[in-house]
Design a protein around this motif. Structure first.
Motif, PDB file in Angstrom:
ATOM      1  N   GLU A   4       0.833  -1.055  -0.021  1.00  0.00           N
ATOM      2  CA  GLU A   4       0.152   0.070   0.000  1.00  0.00           C
ATOM      3  C   GLU A   4       0.982   1.178  -0.127  1.00  0.00           C
ATOM      4  O   GLU A   4       0.498   2.251  -0.793  1.00  0.00           O
ATOM      5  CB  GLU A   4      -0.976  -0.060   1.234  1.00  0.00           C
ATOM      6  CG  GLU A   4      -2.026  -0.944   1.140  1.00  0.00           C
ATOM      7  CD  GLU A   4      -2.892  -1.153   2.293  1.00  0.00           C
ATOM      8  OE1 GLU A   4      -2.682  -0.281   3.303  1.00  0.00           O
ATOM      9  OE2 GLU A   4      -3.416  -2.071   2.534  1.00  0.00           O
ATOM     10  N   ARG A   5       1.745   1.289   0.612  1.00  0.00           N
ATOM     11  CA  ARG A   5       2.819   2.466   1.022  1.00  0.00           C
ATOM     12  C   ARG A   5       3.751   2.628  -0.468  1.00  0.00           C
ATOM     13  O   ARG A   5       3.892   3.858  -0.944  1.00  0.00           O
ATOM     14  CB  ARG A   5       3.506   2.226   1.909  1.00  0.00           C
ATOM     15  CG  ARG A   5       4.938   3.461   1.983  1.00  0.00           C
ATOM     16  CD  ARG A   5       4.020   4.702   2.386  1.00  0.00           C
ATOM     17  NE  ARG A   5       4.901   5.767   2.422  1.00  0.00           N
ATOM     18  CZ  ARG A   5       4.484   7.101   2.205  1.00  0.00           C
ATOM     19  NH1 ARG A   5       3.397   7.448   1.799  1.00  0.00           N
ATOM     20  NH2 ARG A   5       5.390   8.109   2.146  1.00  0.00           N
ATOM     21  N   ALA A   6       4.057   1.645  -1.146  1.00  0.00           N
ATOM     22  CA  ALA A   6       4.558   1.645  -2.371  1.00  0.00           C
ATOM     23  C   ALA A   6       3.637   2.095  -3.533  1.00  0.00           C
ATOM     24  O   ALA A   6       4.211   2.880  -4.357  1.00  0.00           O
ATOM     25  CB  ALA A   6       4.928   0.242  -2.904  1.00  0.00           C
ATOM     26  N   ILE A   9       3.310   6.058  -2.877  1.00  0.00           N
ATOM     27  CA  ILE A   9       4.394   6.659  -3.335  1.00  0.00           C
ATOM     28  C   ILE A   9       4.653   6.863  -5.046  1.00  0.00           C
ATOM     29  O   ILE A   9       4.708   7.793  -5.526  1.00  0.00           O
ATOM     30  CB  ILE A   9       5.777   5.846  -2.857  1.00  0.00           C
ATOM     31  CG1 ILE A   9       5.979   6.213  -1.394  1.00  0.00           C
ATOM     32  CG2 ILE A   9       7.113   6.362  -3.722  1.00  0.00           C
ATOM     33  CD1 ILE A   9       7.160   5.410  -0.712  1.00  0.00           C
ATOM     34  N   PHE A  10       4.198   5.478  -5.578  1.00  0.00           N
ATOM     35  CA  PHE A  10       4.243   5.461  -7.014  1.00  0.00           C
ATOM     36  C   PHE A  10       3.250   6.687  -7.578  1.00  0.00           C
ATOM     37  O   PHE A  10       3.437   7.157  -8.622  1.00  0.00           O
ATOM     38  CB  PHE A  10       3.812   4.005  -7.530  1.00  0.00           C
ATOM     39  CG  PHE A  10       3.605   3.877  -8.756  1.00  0.00           C
ATOM     40  CD1 PHE A  10       5.035   4.133  -9.813  1.00  0.00           C
ATOM     41  CD2 PHE A  10       2.627   3.596  -9.226  1.00  0.00           C
ATOM     42  CE1 PHE A  10       4.598   3.898 -11.116  1.00  0.00           C
ATOM     43  CE2 PHE A  10       2.474   3.282 -10.889  1.00  0.00           C
ATOM     44  CZ  PHE A  10       3.593   3.490 -11.716  1.00  0.00           C
ATOM     45  N   GLU A  11       1.990   6.578  -7.090  1.00  0.00           N
ATOM     46  CA  GLU A  11       0.995   7.425  -7.517  1.00  0.00           C
ATOM     47  C   GLU A  11       0.975   8.894  -7.311  1.00  0.00           C
ATOM     48  O   GLU A  11       0.379   9.654  -7.580  1.00  0.00           O
ATOM     49  CB  GLU A  11      -0.428   6.877  -7.071  1.00  0.00           C
ATOM     50  CG  GLU A  11      -0.782   5.482  -7.894  1.00  0.00           C
ATOM     51  CD  GLU A  11      -1.839   4.672  -7.113  1.00  0.00           C
ATOM     52  OE1 GLU A  11      -2.334   5.304  -6.023  1.00  0.00           O
ATOM     53  OE2 GLU A  11      -2.240   3.867  -7.771  1.00  0.00           O
ATOM     54  N   SER A  12       2.071   9.279  -6.486  1.00  0.00           N
ATOM     55  CA  SER A  12       2.103  10.619  -5.677  1.00  0.00           C
ATOM     56  C   SER A  12       2.948  11.592  -6.464  1.00  0.00           C
ATOM     57  O   SER A  12       3.718  11.273  -7.152  1.00  0.00           O
ATOM     58  CB  SER A  12       2.975  10.662  -4.333  1.00  0.00           C
ATOM     59  OG  SER A  12       2.951  12.068  -3.958  1.00  0.00           O
ATOM     60  N   GLN A  57      12.938   0.323   1.013  1.00  0.00           N
ATOM     61  CA  GLN A  57      12.750   1.024   2.099  1.00  0.00           C
ATOM     62  C   GLN A  57      12.679   2.584   1.874  1.00  0.00           C
ATOM     63  O   GLN A  57      13.410   2.788   1.050  1.00  0.00           O
ATOM     64  CB  GLN A  57      13.965   0.541   3.004  1.00  0.00           C
ATOM     65  CG  GLN A  57      14.163  -0.975   3.314  1.00  0.00           C
ATOM     66  CD  GLN A  57      15.616  -0.904   4.258  1.00  0.00           C
ATOM     67  OE1 GLN A  57      16.549  -0.415   3.685  1.00  0.00           O
ATOM     68  NE2 GLN A  57      15.442  -1.686   5.164  1.00  0.00           N
ATOM     69  N   GLU A  58      11.800   3.014   2.584  1.00  0.00           N
ATOM     70  CA  GLU A  58      11.765   4.634   2.454  1.00  0.00           C
ATOM     71  C   GLU A  58      12.757   5.267   3.313  1.00  0.00           C
ATOM     72  O   GLU A  58      12.632   4.614   4.694  1.00  0.00           O
ATOM     73  CB  GLU A  58      10.310   4.774   2.910  1.00  0.00           C
ATOM     74  CG  GLU A  58       9.838   6.312   2.610  1.00  0.00           C
ATOM     75  CD  GLU A  58       8.552   6.859   2.981  1.00  0.00           C
ATOM     76  OE1 GLU A  58       8.202   7.950   2.506  1.00  0.00           O
ATOM     77  OE2 GLU A  58       7.890   5.911   3.124  1.00  0.00           O
ATOM     78  N   GLU A  59      13.263   6.083   2.844  1.00  0.00           N
ATOM     79  CA  GLU A  59      14.342   6.960   3.735  1.00  0.00           C
ATOM     80  C   GLU A  59      13.350   7.839   4.643  1.00  0.00           C
ATOM     81  O   GLU A  59      12.441   8.435   4.336  1.00  0.00           O
ATOM     82  CB  GLU A  59      15.026   7.985   3.122  1.00  0.00           C
ATOM     83  CG  GLU A  59      16.564   7.270   2.732  1.00  0.00           C
ATOM     84  CD  GLU A  59      17.634   8.246   2.092  1.00  0.00           C
ATOM     85  OE1 GLU A  59      17.468   9.334   2.285  1.00  0.00           O
ATOM     86  OE2 GLU A  59      18.092   7.768   1.009  1.00  0.00           O
ATOM     87  N   ALA A  60      13.788   7.998   6.022  1.00  0.00           N
ATOM     88  CA  ALA A  60      13.154   8.939   6.830  1.00  0.00           C
ATOM     89  C   ALA A  60      13.476  10.299   6.447  1.00  0.00           C
ATOM     90  O   ALA A  60      14.641  10.674   5.946  1.00  0.00           O
ATOM     91  CB  ALA A  60      13.629   8.658   8.218  1.00  0.00           C
TER      92      ALA A  60
END
Length: 61
Positions: A4-6, A9-12, A57-60
């Protein structure tokens, strides 16, 4: 990373820092049915890989 997070990010329209094994990547496509992502590694458009979304992994901020 969760699927869901991926997808978020992809659609943003915003830019998010995402890594694969410590290397920056750009998500180019998501295969929701299989939980896979095609990513561009580094700045070379021809350097792509298809990996499991859970390896990203998403960077903080």
């Amino acid at each position: 990373m969760e699927l869901e997070r991926a997808m978020t990010i992809f659609e943003s329209p915003d830019t998010f820092k995402v890594n694969l094994a410590g290397q920056p990547v750009w998500i180019e496509e998501i295969d929701q049915a299989n939980g896979m992502a095609t990513v561009q590694v580094g700045s070379r458009p021809t350097n792509t890989m298809t990996v499991s979304v859970d390896r990203l992994q998403e960077e903080a901020k």
